[in-house]
Scaffold this active site. Structure first.
Site, PDB file in Angstrom:
ATOM      1  N   PHE A   1       0.831  -1.407   0.110  1.00 19.14           N
ATOM      2  CA  PHE A   1      -0.135   0.135  -0.117  1.00 19.14           C
ATOM      3  C   PHE A   1       0.975   1.194   0.052  1.00 19.14           C
ATOM      4  O   PHE A   1       1.695   1.539   0.732  1.00 19.14           O
ATOM      5  CB  PHE A   1      -1.026   0.163   1.258  1.00 19.14           C
ATOM      6  CG  PHE A   1      -1.956   1.132   1.105  1.00 19.14           C
ATOM      7  CD1 PHE A   1      -3.089   1.082   0.295  1.00 19.14           C
ATOM      8  CD2 PHE A   1      -1.693   2.376   1.672  1.00 19.14           C
ATOM      9  CE1 PHE A   1      -3.814   2.271   0.190  1.00 19.14           C
ATOM     10  CE2 PHE A   1      -2.413   3.620   1.764  1.00 19.14           C
ATOM     11  CZ  PHE A   1      -3.620   3.476   0.814  1.00 19.14           C
TER      12      PHE A   1
ATOM     13  N   ASP B   1       9.262   2.471   1.971  1.00 16.81           N
ATOM     14  CA  ASP B   1       7.981   3.127   2.307  1.00 16.81           C
ATOM     15  C   ASP B   1       7.923   2.851   3.903  1.00 16.81           C
ATOM     16  O   ASP B   1       7.149   1.823   4.291  1.00 16.81           O
ATOM     17  CB  ASP B   1       6.797   2.988   1.576  1.00 16.81           C
ATOM     18  CG  ASP B   1       5.810   3.561   1.858  1.00 16.81           C
ATOM     19  OD1 ASP B   1       5.263   4.284   3.191  1.00 16.81           O
ATOM     20  OD2 ASP B   1       4.450   3.476   1.235  1.00 16.81           O
TER      21      ASP B   1
ATOM     22  N   LYS C   1       2.463   9.782   8.065  1.00 14.23           N
ATOM     23  CA  LYS C   1       1.522   9.395   9.390  1.00 14.23           C
ATOM     24  C   LYS C   1       2.070   9.969  10.845  1.00 14.23           C
ATOM     25  O   LYS C   1       1.804  11.042  11.139  1.00 14.23           O
ATOM     26  CB  LYS C   1       1.549   7.935   9.673  1.00 14.23           C
ATOM     27  CG  LYS C   1       0.517   7.442   8.378  1.00 14.23           C
ATOM     28  CD  LYS C   1       0.010   6.131   8.823  1.00 14.23           C
ATOM     29  CE  LYS C   1      -1.024   5.672   7.543  1.00 14.23           C
ATOM     30  NZ  LYS C   1      -0.538   5.098   6.316  1.00 14.23           N
TER      31      LYS C   1
END
Ligand SMILES: *Cc1c(COP(=O)(O)O)cnc(C)c1O
Length: 397
Positions: free
Chosen positions: A138, A223, A252
């Protein structure tokens, strides 16, 4: 306004891109959240790995307050003090020499994809644009990052996708070797797959990827939007693997709850971005980077990595016990405080039952209960959550 009215207005006026649980949180502190009715929840989701420091960490709150009273925005045409400070800190504590700031994980990955293409073109003079990514990955929702995401369910309805991506299974070095050709410029992956079901790399996998990249002259992009900033018990997940990436993305939890994204780069590659090549109006703004400095310092100064390692290990042990006791559990896996419990059944109902008992947990890939508590969570809170989980399991079997 009462909660029922607010929820009705939400459904009426807000685009229906989320199916929401009937909770309206209004206050948080540490590992706790309170909703508008005053019900308390222990948060084992942390806003999807955003609130690694817990909710409303006092140093982050103070940094935002102080900064907001001084200056909120200028433009990246000028030097921005907290941005400089956060970039210096990130470089000091990582493999990186330079940082590009943006506002989200997708944007950070978008920047990495653009830079990888530009670097390859500059270096070889050829059109080397292909990026290899992993199945079940993702990477975000922009057209490029959604194409990079190796899950067809996210692609549906958005074709034609971006050209130049190839997918291979996670944890399969041979598949990567076979996928590389003269057009390949980079490999992009999460060092632990989050949305894809908390998938842990097998021993030597990342090292193997690093070697392939060095041999073929292509970039290794990690990532760490979900697993960076202490989530695995080290500041960055790659530190477990004895390797360094060429590029790394963060978002995040980087600013303790304030929107931010960052692309960390080695100098040689960073040079391919020249003035005008890439930009972001809000990237590295005062509020986000002031919060980021406070958040990073708090993670390092307040023993959060140590707590994450210690409680993370305890959490996994407890879940292993659960696995032995309940036939509906298929697998338990995790590192630090990204923890997954794979069920032999759909997990959505369990998430709802846990919510009724005052615990926020998540389910991904339909069957994987995912736990992402703040790094300050205690063993006692883990025990309480597990007790509730056992009660729910007992009601099913
Ligand atoms: C959440 C996430 C993203 C996307 O971040 P946004 O801020 O929602 O754009 C990208 N990669 C990973 C691994 C993520 O977990």
């Amino acid at each position: 306004m009462g909660s029922q009215t607010l929820m009705m207005l939400s459904e009426k006026y807000i685009a229906h891109t989320y199916n929401r649980f009937p909770i309206l949180p209004i206050r948080g502190k540490g590992t706790r959240i309170w909703d508008i009715e005053g019900k308390e929840y222990i948060d084992f989701f942390a806003g999807l790995a955003v609130c690694n420091l817990g909710h409303c960490h006092p140093k982050v709150v103070q940094a935002i307050r102080t900064q907001a009273e001084k200056l909120i925005h200028v433009s990246n045409l000028y030097y921005i003090e907290p941005q400089i400070e956060l970039a210096s800190l990130l470089c000091k504590h990582s493999f990186a020499d330079k940082v590009f700031f943006c506002n989200s994980g997708a944007e950070a990955n978008e920047g990495a994809l653009k830079l990888a293409r530009k670097y390859a073109k500059g270096k070889t003079g050829e059109d080397r644009y292909e990026i290899i990514t992993m199945e079940r990955s993702f990477h975000g929702r922009t057209l490029a990052t959604l194409t990079a995401t190796g899950q067809t369910k996210y692609h549906k309805g958005y074709t034609p996708l971006m050209p130049g991506f190839k997918y291979v299974p996670f944890n399969d070095l041979k598949a990567v070797r076979e996928a590389i050709d003269s057009k390949t410029c980079a490999i992009l992956l999460e060092p632990i797959q989050g949305e894809g079901g908390v998938n842990i790399p097998s021993e030597g996998y990342l090292k193997g990827l690093r070697e392939i990249c060095d041999e073929k002259g292509i970039l290794l992009i990690l990532d760490e939007v979900q697993v960076g900033m202490g989530r695995t018990g080290k500041l960055f997940a790659y530190e477990h693997e004895n390797i360094e990436p060429d590029l790394l993305t963060l978002a995040k939890s980087l600013a303790g709850g304030v929107p931010i994204g960052a692309l960390l780069m080695k100098e040689e590659i960073a040079k391919s971005f020249e003035p005008g090549d890439h930009a972001s109006t809000f990237g590295g703004n005062f509020l986000a980077t002031a919060a980021g400095v406070a958040a990073l310092n708090a993670i390092l100064d307040e023993g959060m990595l140590e707590n994450c390692q210690k409680v993370g290990e305890y959490f996994l042990e407890r879940l292993q016990e659960i696995k032995k006791k309940y036939a509906l559990v298929n697998d338990v896996r995790g590192r630090g405080l990204i923890v997954g419990l794979e069920l032999k059944m759909d997990g959505a109902e369990i998430v709802k039952e846990m919510m009724k008992k005052g615990f926020l947990i998540n389910c991904t890939m339909n069957t994987v209960l995912r736990f992402l508590p703040p790094l300050i969570v205690t063993k006692d809170e883990v025990d309480r959550m597990i007790k509730a989980l056992e009660e729910v399991f007992a009601g099913i079997t």
